[in-house]
Every structure is written in structure tokens, then in C-alpha cells.
Motif scaffolding. Structure first.
Motif, short mmCIF file in Angstrom:
data_model
loop_
_atom_site.label_atom_id
_atom_site.label_comp_id
_atom_site.label_asym_id
_atom_site.label_seq_id
_atom_site.Cartn_x
_atom_site.Cartn_y
_atom_site.Cartn_z
N UNK B 46 0.84 -1.19 0.00
CA UNK B 46 0.00 0.00 0.00
C UNK B 46 0.88 1.24 0.00
N UNK B 48 0.71 5.04 1.15
CA UNK B 48 0.01 6.12 1.83
C UNK B 48 0.69 7.43 1.44
N UNK B 49 -0.08 8.50 1.44
CA UNK B 49 0.51 9.80 1.13
C UNK B 49 1.47 10.18 2.24
N UNK B 51 2.88 13.25 2.14
CA UNK B 51 2.84 14.71 2.21
C UNK B 51 1.45 15.20 1.83
N UNK B 152 -4.20 14.23 1.62
CA UNK B 152 -3.60 14.63 2.89
C UNK B 152 -2.57 13.60 3.31
N UNK B 153 -1.51 14.07 3.94
CA UNK B 153 -0.50 13.16 4.45
C UNK B 153 -1.18 12.13 5.33
N UNK B 154 -0.78 10.87 5.19
CA UNK B 154 -1.36 9.80 5.99
C UNK B 154 -2.51 9.10 5.31
N UNK B 155 -3.07 9.69 4.24
CA UNK B 155 -4.22 9.07 3.58
C UNK B 155 -3.76 7.88 2.74
N UNK B 156 -4.63 6.89 2.67
CA UNK B 156 -4.40 5.73 1.82
C UNK B 156 -4.46 6.19 0.36
N UNK B 158 -2.93 4.28 -2.69
CA UNK B 158 -3.12 3.14 -3.60
C UNK B 158 -2.88 1.85 -2.81
#
Lengths: 637, 637
Positions: B46, B48-49, B51, B152-156, B158
Motif C-alpha cells: 500500500x 500512503x501519502x 505529504x 492529505x499526508x497519511x491518507x491511503x 493506492x
């Protein structure tokens, strides 16, 4: 002196744009590639066989090479006896001839020895004292494959324009062709022209407003997919002389030059200058949405120029609709059979702007084998829309609306794009994120509980993930629960809790810089309820308490953002989960727990993706156990 | 000592074979690739963003950054005036703050300067004497895209298993990811084991029974298409020690080792030895046709072995059915949406052999949008069947026949395979071959006039090309003529005509080595008629004259073969065309002219491929003019 630009009073129609692009000459010279690199390429010319296959009269069975005449009359009762004169094996040159009255042992694939005109299969013979007993008569040619039977020298083998898949590679192998004349791949230069763009991997100065360049690699991947060779040019930033130099170099080196994101007037001026000096501007502006500012022109001999819009989804849309077909044509490739899918509009969509709309859409399977189509990215320009959108529906200028259920053709962004196996919308959650890793091809849009329920009600998504007290929001929505858990929520504070925050009262009474979530979030709803309860307790209004919290009204869309702001020192407290505080090494002040439920559209409860999500939820005890403040819910009701 | 092989009394069922292959561990380690090489790959984990996108509060319109509070109450009638404090442009760090009562010029994409919380769009303002007049009130957040709004940083971002198409490349770009963790591609070693095989490009010794190795490159291309990395091992010929060494090396270097064409017992012995010493033989022999001798086993840690049949179509069939799915699984790729097509049997097909049949088939569009399916390569092992067959129909063991019109699923040999635009069967002809170059995606099978008419009558092919006197052959066949020409035929003799051949009489009376065409050929029919006429003239029988021609009875399938035999000195005269003699620099003795007609199935006269063939015929005056002895026919009746 003011430079006079060629005037384009009217925007070109999409048909004119297609015609202008089709008139560009992007076709590169043919080239020769090694057979092992020929897969997927397109033959530039006809290939005729230059040799016979097989190149010799070949035994097609194991047995004995004979003169057929010598076996006449042979049968079980009255066999013929021949002298054994030797043997020939596949891959060896015969060192023996078959004279009258003799036979030679032969294996499948071997060269027929001189004199022999047939093979008696081994099952119809017996070797006895150095002689061969033959129990069957054979006719000339039996069990022999004459030279050239498979392919004969001079025969047409493959025509020009043939796409080379494994089977054609096989035929070329048989003909001994190890160098293949193929259509050249058009070279497509990509010049990025936004001052603020930085290539992925380079350092980003956010404080200076820099953002990563999305379009260059996206379009490069699209060029590759369409059969071209992308060539990325270094980014010139705001150095317009350098940009002009790069454009000229790209025009010399490429069949087609693309640029995107040139919003500044100076950048557009540079492009105009290069196009007008070297070639011709064919059109400026197309009557489509998006893509109005699209430029099309030539850059002198054998090179063309197309300017793409700057928003990523718009750039990919214009590329997919106008540019990719031209690249494919130049490469000699047909449109892939999976370039489009048919679907039905999931909901009515209004549109009346007097120009063709290229509407980015997402796809979802309704569980009964039908593909539903819904619009995404209504002009927001968001990068995340890229992975929500599966393709584009072209809506003619005179269409006022698309009805619910209306059949539309979706031009997919890539032949490899498919509808996701599962479409979910709702709350963002760290446990959910990990469970989704165990589902094949999910699409999950973390737009909050409220939006999740709305899209579930509208029959677009398969599941909604809803956090907190659902209250009336769930009324009238038919749903089945696939699973649930609870999560502990509260205030995320810096490690060591320097402000000594112990509860909601500190937020209301203190001077803390607070970061909230946005109003779609189930967390914010629960925080609002807690504030209301505190107001009741104090005999005041919710409004008054809210007013005293700095930052309550502006919320972050993303669930980790408040905690990250705390980690970065931009805030003293943020609304969040214990699990998030834990993973970022921050402290946490609990304000309560809230349920998170996964709700499915009952019509899609048996859809494979939904089923697989249900199974993944049931099998994810490890996920729930690993996260702080998360408790597994009861089995689905 | 006789080596004891593990016994497999019963052939495995196809299901068991699939299970055995699924049990093999072919999955390689994950790897990291550069973003520009990530297209088509599959995410290993996975993402995660890390930044926020954008990384700063961003102006989303051109205008003026203000404190919203300063604009309260502003309207057309009662504008607000603010001091202009400076400007911020995209890509620059703000060097000015927005203090109460001031405004800062700002462009789309620029960083909001400190103090500002909204943008007034330029259209609602006016600059006057260094001040800004604002005609509209704005609320906090208007025309501002807060940091992290897009991602947003922390978002899933892909999930694992996501296939990377251009749009995912775009999202990764936005996140600044320039190195992507992807699933490894399984390495598939290909060892060819036939003694007589020579790699394309190497010299072929036909006299020693050598043939080009078809399967190695075919299967390599198939491996690549399925998402693996093929690795061809050098050919060991009949050196079994070398072969054993290669197999061991391949087992060490690859996730899967394939071999094909090992018909010799010694080669099979070597394979057995290596499989049994290093791993385990899982099955030997599968109850399918073709592919009975298929071997499946392991070769020690992390490497597997599958043996393929030797006939090219059989090898590709077994690869497509059993091996490609395993390679795709190991690479993390889904089955392409174009892996199969549905069609209807063009004719009844009998089959009852008690085992599953993997029936190679060709496809043809019937002109009404339906795909017809017909069997090809009934066990002939011909390489040319490779390009006649489009895929495989799996016929279960208990099916006795497939009815005409019965619906079947065709597993295509490649996702890129399509039904040809035009299917033609009939006479081979040099003019025809050149005209076909001008038709998009034709399939033409030069099986002779007789077979052409047969398949036209059976409703399989779109067109038949018929040469010579059609006689009764055409009776009862409904056809429309698309075009015709005549060609001069006769005896091709060596340059200078050393035997002084002047006509048919020399062939009958002399001692010439003659090469005929086969009995499907329209040329042979006309030669037979000419011999009969000569017999009449002489008052004898056709049979008697035929008997006196050496080689009359054995004919070549291919139209250029007799002429090429003459060129090579293997014959003194060959049946052929003036055009062929001309192109090979040989002499020619004319015996007559014959018509060649292109006849189409009337039901398919409007099919686009047929139409395009008709057009190509009409537009090919240059082709007919360039060939010796060829005359354009009248316009189609």
C-alpha cells in the motif's frame, strides 16, 4: 512592438481538432528489430518465406524408411522381409541409402534417406536376425512430410501492418527470420512549462508554492501505452530562454511535442514564438470542456506540437481523446478492443454549456453484470480524481442532460482500466485501510460518513463506512451490515502532553490552537455532541463553547491531518483517534469511543467484491488487535 | 541398472494439472523501480501519502489575497478600499504579509501570504492609485485550496495489487514518489531440447534434417505477454551433459523452467534426473489433447518445471491454457479482459476421445457482428497453423460433438489477437499477394481453388480465389465476383532453356525431371486438361501420357516450389507462372492463360474487410501492370 498573433476568432469544433491532429505527420521511419524484441511491434512490410519448411522430406513417424514398391502385398499373413541397412536420426545427415530390398530405421523428424519414398511405422514391423519384417504395405509418401509442405519458399507469410503476437513470432522463427522490419515508434517529447513544478524525487519547497509535476509522467505513461516512445525534457522553470531552447531541441528530436500546464502568459508567448517561427499554428482553442485552450500546430519538418491543459484529469482527458489515437496511428496500432466500455448512467446528469463536454466518469458494477457510470471531478482539478475516474464520456454540445439509466460509451483512460471490484465511500479509518489491503481491486473514497450514506442511498457505491452516532442519517436507507468495530477518539496532543490537556474543558477554557475535522466526518459530529453535552452541563449554549475554541470551524478533510499538524508543531491539539496518535508517537486524551460500521447496498450484497470485503473483515482479527483503541464489533447482524 | 521412474499409472485430469501448477511457487521477490518504468507493474504494498497535496494553502483563482473580515459588507454600491502591499506568484515564496486593511496581488497556484484567509477574484476588483477597490465581500476560505485538500499526508493512496496505469502514475507523481515498490516479474527459463533445432539467425543445415526452433521465441513472447521475463538458454543439441548443466543453471536462475520438444528418450531421461534429484515430479501426462506428455514438477527451492509438447500449436495451446495463468498470478496481474471471446461454431464438429480436447480454432466475423469459430490444425503440427489459429476451445471429455451454431468460449492465444478483417481461401498468386498488402488485417490461406470453393460453400471464408476453368466446381455455390485477372501459365525452365523445351510435347516425349503442383491447384487442373487435349490429338489416353512424365503424380503444395526446384537444379521443368519465372530469372514456355477470380460470399459482400478488398482490387492497376503475363480482368459483373 506588440507581436501579432494569428487570430482564431472561433473555437474549433472537436471534429476540426481531430482533423487538424490527423493532418499532422507523426509517422517515424521503419526500423529493424531483433526477433526477441519484436513482440507487440507492427510489420512494416510483407514477409515472404525465403525457405521451405521443412527444408527436406521428413519422416513424420518413428519407423523404417523403405521403397513403397518393396512392401506391395505385405500383410499380417504374408509379411515382407527387408535387409536392414542402417539408421537415421533427427538432426543427422543420412549416411545410408535405401536400395531395393532394404530398409533404414528412421526417427520422427529425420531426413528421408536417398531412395526411400515412404515410412512403415514401427508398430507394423518386427526386427528379426538383422532383418526387418514388414506387416503392412505402404504407398509412396506415407508418413513422409515433403519439403515445403508446411511453408514453401516464396509463399506469402505475413502482410504489412500485422501486429506481432507470440504466434507470428513463431512463424517468423520457423522461417529463420531473426531481424524483423517493423513500423517505428513515434517519439513524443514532453515539455512541462509550469513555473511551480518539481519532478518527483526532487526536493519540494512547499513554502515557495512548489508542487510535484503530475502531467509529465502521466502523459509519458500514456504515450508508451499508445505505442510511442516518451521523451521527458528537463524542466525549465521560469527561465523562458531555456524553455525556448528546449522546445526547439524537442522539435528536432521528436515526431510530436506535447506541453502542459503553461498557464502563464509568458510561457504561452514562448510556445507561440517557436511554433510560428518553425511551423504553423493550426488551431488555438477547441470547443470542449475541458481543454478550451488546447493548441495544435507544426514545428517544421516532421514534428508537430499539441498543448494540453494543466489540470491532471483534463490533461489526461485531452490526451486520451485527441492525442493517443494519433500516436497509435503513427505506430500502426489498432485501437485496443478494451479502449471503451458501454455503461448506463447511475443518475441523471444535467449539462448545457453549448460545447462538447468530455466528462470524466467512474465505473461501478451493479452486481448483475451491468456497468454503471457516474461523473467525477466536476472541474476541481484534484489529482485524486485521477484514480477515481476510469474514463471519459463525450457529451455532444446539444445534449441538455443524460437521463438515469441512459446508455453511454466510456473511453477508458487506459485499456488496462477496469471497474473496481468494490466501490466504497465513507469515513477514513486506519483499520479499514488495512482491511482494504486484503480486498482485490477496491476503490475507496474517504469522503466521510455523510457522503458515504448519500452515495449508498443514490445507488452509486457498494458500501458506506459510517462512524459515530448515525442518528437520522440512516433513515430511509436500506443497508446490510458487513462488519463493525469501535474506535477511541479524542484529542491528539504533542508527546508528553506539554499543555497538560486532560479533557474537552481544556480545549474550551484554554488557549490551545486546535485543528478540527470537516463537517462530513463522523468524528466531528461526535465532537459536536460532546461540546453540546458540556454546554448543557454548564448551562450555556453549544455555540458559545464552540466560539471559544480556536479553529473549531475550519476542519481538515483528512483524518490524519490534525494529528500531523500537532506533530509538526502547527497546532496544540487535534481531533483524532488513539490509533493515529499511537502511530505518530503523540499523546492522546480520550473523549469517547464511537462505532464504525460497514454498510452494503442490499442489492449488491452478493457481488463478489462485496463478498470478498465481508470475508476480509471477518478474517482481520489481527488488524483490529494491532491498533490502539480499536475493538472488534459483534458479528454482523 | 535401469533407473526406476516414479509411476504415474493414470493420466492427470486437466483440473489436477491446474491444481499442481497452482501449487508451484513462482512468485519472485518484490522490487523497486523508477516511476518512469512503473507503468504496467503491480504495487507490492500500500502507498500512503507522505505529504499534503497541495503542501500549502493555495490560491485557486487569480486575484487578491485578503483578510475576509476586511471585505465584510462590500458590494458594487459600497466597495471597500484596501492598501496594496505587494504580489505573490506561483512558484515563489511570499515576501509580504496581509495585515489588516491590506491586500496582496496573487496568481492561481501561489502560496497564500501570512495573514490572508481568502482571495477576491480579479473580476470583482479594480486597482486605483496604488489602492485596491473590492466590489464583493468574501468569506474565509473563498478561492483558497487549503493544504492537503487534494490528498492529505497519511491518507491511503493506492492499495497493494494495484496495476499502475497512467492515472496511478499521476497520483504517485503528485505524492513525489519516484521509486515504486512493485511485484517482481517471474523469470521463466526456456530450454529447448530437440537435437535438430537451430535458433533463427543461425545457419540451417537442411541436409542434416535441421529445422528452426519455433517454440523458444514463441513461448518467450508468451511469457513476456503474461508479465514474466523470459530467459532463453543456449541450445544444447544432442549433448546431454550440457543439457543437464543448462537445466541446473536454469533452475538456479529462474522461478520456472519450461522445455519443449524433447521427443528423444535420452532428453526425457535427463529431465527426469534433474527433476528427481533437485525437486519432485508432480505429474507426468495429462488427459488432454494435445499435451498428453506434459510434465510438471519442482526443481528445488523456488523453482518449478513444466514440459511442453513439441508441435508449435500444441506448445502454445498448453502454454496458454496452463502456464500463462500461473505466470500472471505470480506477477500479480489479472487475466486481460480480452483473453477470451465468445463465438458460434461455424460447422458441426465431431469429437469423442474420452479426454479433454484443447481445440485450436480460427475466428471469422460473419459480417453481422457475430464471431464464427472453426477448427484448424487437426493434429498436423504445421507451423502455419500458428497464424491460422486464433485461440483454443476447451471441449470437455464427455462432449461428443459441437453443433453448428453452438456457442463456445475461445481462449485467445494473445489478448491482442482479433478475428481477421477478411478471411480468404484459394489459389496462391503473386498479384493477389500484392493486392492483399493493401487490405487491413487479411487472413489468406493458399490451399488451392478447390479448397477455396469448399470453404466458401461451407460458409466459413469470406472469399475464395479460384484459378482456371471452374467447371462444375462452382455449381450450387452462391457467390459474387469482386474482381478477376488472367495469368499466363506453363513450364518454368532454367535460364537459357538448356533442354530446348518448346511445349508440352517435350515434357511427354523427353526425359525431363518435372515438378507438378498438387491436385488442389487450379494450375494442375489446366495442365491435366492440356495433357488430355494432346492425348486426343495423338489418339492415345491421358493416362498414358501422364505416365511418361517423370514427377507428374507428386505435386508441390506451394506455387513457387516447382520454379524454385528448377532454379536450384533439382528439376528440369516445373509447372508455374510467367510472373514467377520472371521474378526468379528463369525461362518460361507458355502453355496458356487462365482466369483468376475473387468470389465472395454474398452474405458478407458488405462486410468492411470484403469491401476494402474489393476497393483494393479496383485500385491495383499498378500491381497487375508490373507482373509479367498478368492481364487485368473486366470490371466485376
Amino acid at each position: 512592438m506588440v507581436r501579432m498573433r494569428k487570430q482564431f476568432r472561433d473555437l474549433a469544433s472537436p471534429e476540426d481538432a481531430r482533423e487538424a491532429i490527423a493532418s499532422l505527420d507523426l509517422t517515424p521511419d521503419a526500423e529493424t528489430v531483433a526477433l526477441e524484441d519484436a513482440r507487440g511491434r507492427v510489420l512494416a512490410e510483407r514477409i515472404d518465406a525465403e525457405l521451405d519448411v521443412p527444408g527436406f522430406d521428413r519422416a513424420s513417424m518413428d519407423g523404417y524408411a523403405v521403397r513403397a514398391r518393396d512392401t506391395f502385398g505385405a500383410d499380417e499373413a504374408d509379411p515382407v522381409e527387408l535387409d536392414l541397412a542402417g539408421a537415421v536420426h533427427a538432426g543427422n545427415e543420412p549416411d545410408v541409402a535405401v536400395d531395393p530390398g532394404t530398409a533404414v530405421e528412421i526417427s520422427t523428424g529425420a531426413v528421408m534417406p536417398p531412395g526411400a519414398d515412404a515410412v512403415v511405422i514401427v508398430e507394423r514391423t518386427e526386427e528379426r536376425d538383422g532383418s526387418l519384417v514388414v506387416y503392412s504395405a505402404v504407398a509412396p509418401g506415407d508418413s513422409v512430410m515433403p519439403a515445403g509442405t508446411d511453408i514453401a519458399a516464396g509463399a506469402r507469410a505475413l502482410g504489412p501492418g500485422t501486429r506481432l503476437t507470440p504466434r507470428e513470432i513463431g512463424l517468423l522463427s520457423a522461417l529463420g527470420v531473426d531481424e524483423v522490419p517493423v513500423r517505428g515508434k513515434p517519439t513524443v517529447g514532453i515539455v512541462s512549462t509550469g513555473d511551480e513544478l518539481v519532478r518527483p524525487g526532487d526536493e519540494l519547497r512547499s513554502e515557495a508554492g512548489e508542487i510535484y509535476d503530475v502531467n509529465s509522467y502521466t502523459i509519458a505513461a500514456g504515450v508508451e501505452e499508445a505505442g510511442g516512445v516518451p521523451k521527458l525534457y528537463p524542466h525549465a522553470g521560469d527561465d523562458y530562454e531555456e524553455m525556448e531552447r528546449l522546445l526547439r531541441r524537442a522539435a528536432d528530436e521528436c515526431d510530436l511535442v506535447l506541453s502542459s500546464g503553461s498557464t502563464s502568459a509568458s510561457a504561452v508567448d514562448v510556445i507561440y514564438r517557436v511554433v510560428e517561427e518553425r511551423g504553423e499554428l493550426l488551431l488555438h482553442g477547441v470547443s470542449v470542456k475541458p481543454g478550451k485552450p488546447m493548441l495544435v500546430g507544426t514545428l517544421g519538418e516532421g514534428s508537430a506540437y499539441i498543448g494540453l491543459p494543466g489540470y491532471p484529469v483534463s490533461a489526461l482527458t485531452i490526451f486520451r481523446t485527441f492525442v493517443a489515437p494519433a500516436v497509435r496511428d503513427a505506430a500502426g496500432l489498432p485501437e485496443p478492443r478494451t479502449a471503451t466500455v458501454e455503461g448506463a448512467m447511475a443518475a441523471r446528469e444535467r449539462y448545457a454549456e453549448g460545447r462538447t463536454r468530455l466528462m470524466p466518469v467512474g465505473l461501478v458494477d451493479d452486481g448483475d453484470g451491468n456497468t454503471l457510470v457516474y461523473p467525477v471531478d466536476k472541474g476541481s482539478g484534484a489529482t485524486t480524481s485521477l484514480v477515481e475516474a476510469d474514463g471519459v464520456v463525450e457529451v455532444p454540445a446539444d445534449v441538455e442532460y443524460l437521463a438515469e439509466g441512459e446508455s453511454v460509451t466510456v473511453q477508458l483512460f487506459s485499456p488496462d482500466v477496469r471497474a473496481p471490484d468494490l466501490l466504497g465511500v465513507g469515513e477514513d479509518d486506519p483499520a479499514l485501510s488495512r482491511v482494504l489491503d486484503r480486498v482485490s481491486s477496491p476503490r475507496y473514497l474517504p469522503f466521510g460518513s455523510r457522503e458515504g450514506l448519500r452515495r449508498l442511498r443514490d445507488g452509486i457505491s457498494d458500501v458506506a463506512v459510517v462512524a459515530g452516532d448515525r442518528g437520522d442519517a440512516i433513515d430511509g436507507i436500506d443497508a446490510v451490515e458487513l462488519g463493525s468495530w469501535t474506535r477511541e477518539w479524542g484529542l491528539v496532543v504533542p508527546a508528553g502532553n506539554p499543555d497538560g490537556v486532560s479533557g474537552l474543558a481544556d480545549l474550551v477554557d484554554g488557549d490551545l490552537r486546535f485543528i478540527n475535522r470537516d463537517s462530513n466526518s463522523g468524528l466531528r459530529t461526535d465532537l459536536g455532541n460532546a461540546v453540546a453535552a458540556l454546554a448543557d452541563e454548564r448551562g450555556t449554549t453549544r455555540h458559545e463553547l464552540v466560539e471559544s475554541i480556536e479553529g473549531f470551524d475550519r476542519g481538515s478533510k483528512a483524518f490524519e491531518s490534525p494529528a500531523r499538524a500537532v506533530a509538526a508543531g502547527r497546532a496544540d491539539a487535534g481531533l483524532g483517534l488513539r490509533a493515529t496518535a499511537d502511530s505518530l508517537g503523540l499523546d492522546f486524551v480520550s473523549l469517547g469511543t464511537q462505532p464504525v460500521a460497514v454498510l452494503a447496498n442490499p442489492d449488491r450484497a452478493e457481488k463478489p467484491g462485496v463478498d470478498s470485503f465481508r470475508d476480509a473483515l471477518a478474517a482481520s482479527d489481527d488488524v483490529f488487535a494491532a491498533l490502539a483503541g480499536v475493538e472488534r464489533g459483534q458479528a454482523p447482524r
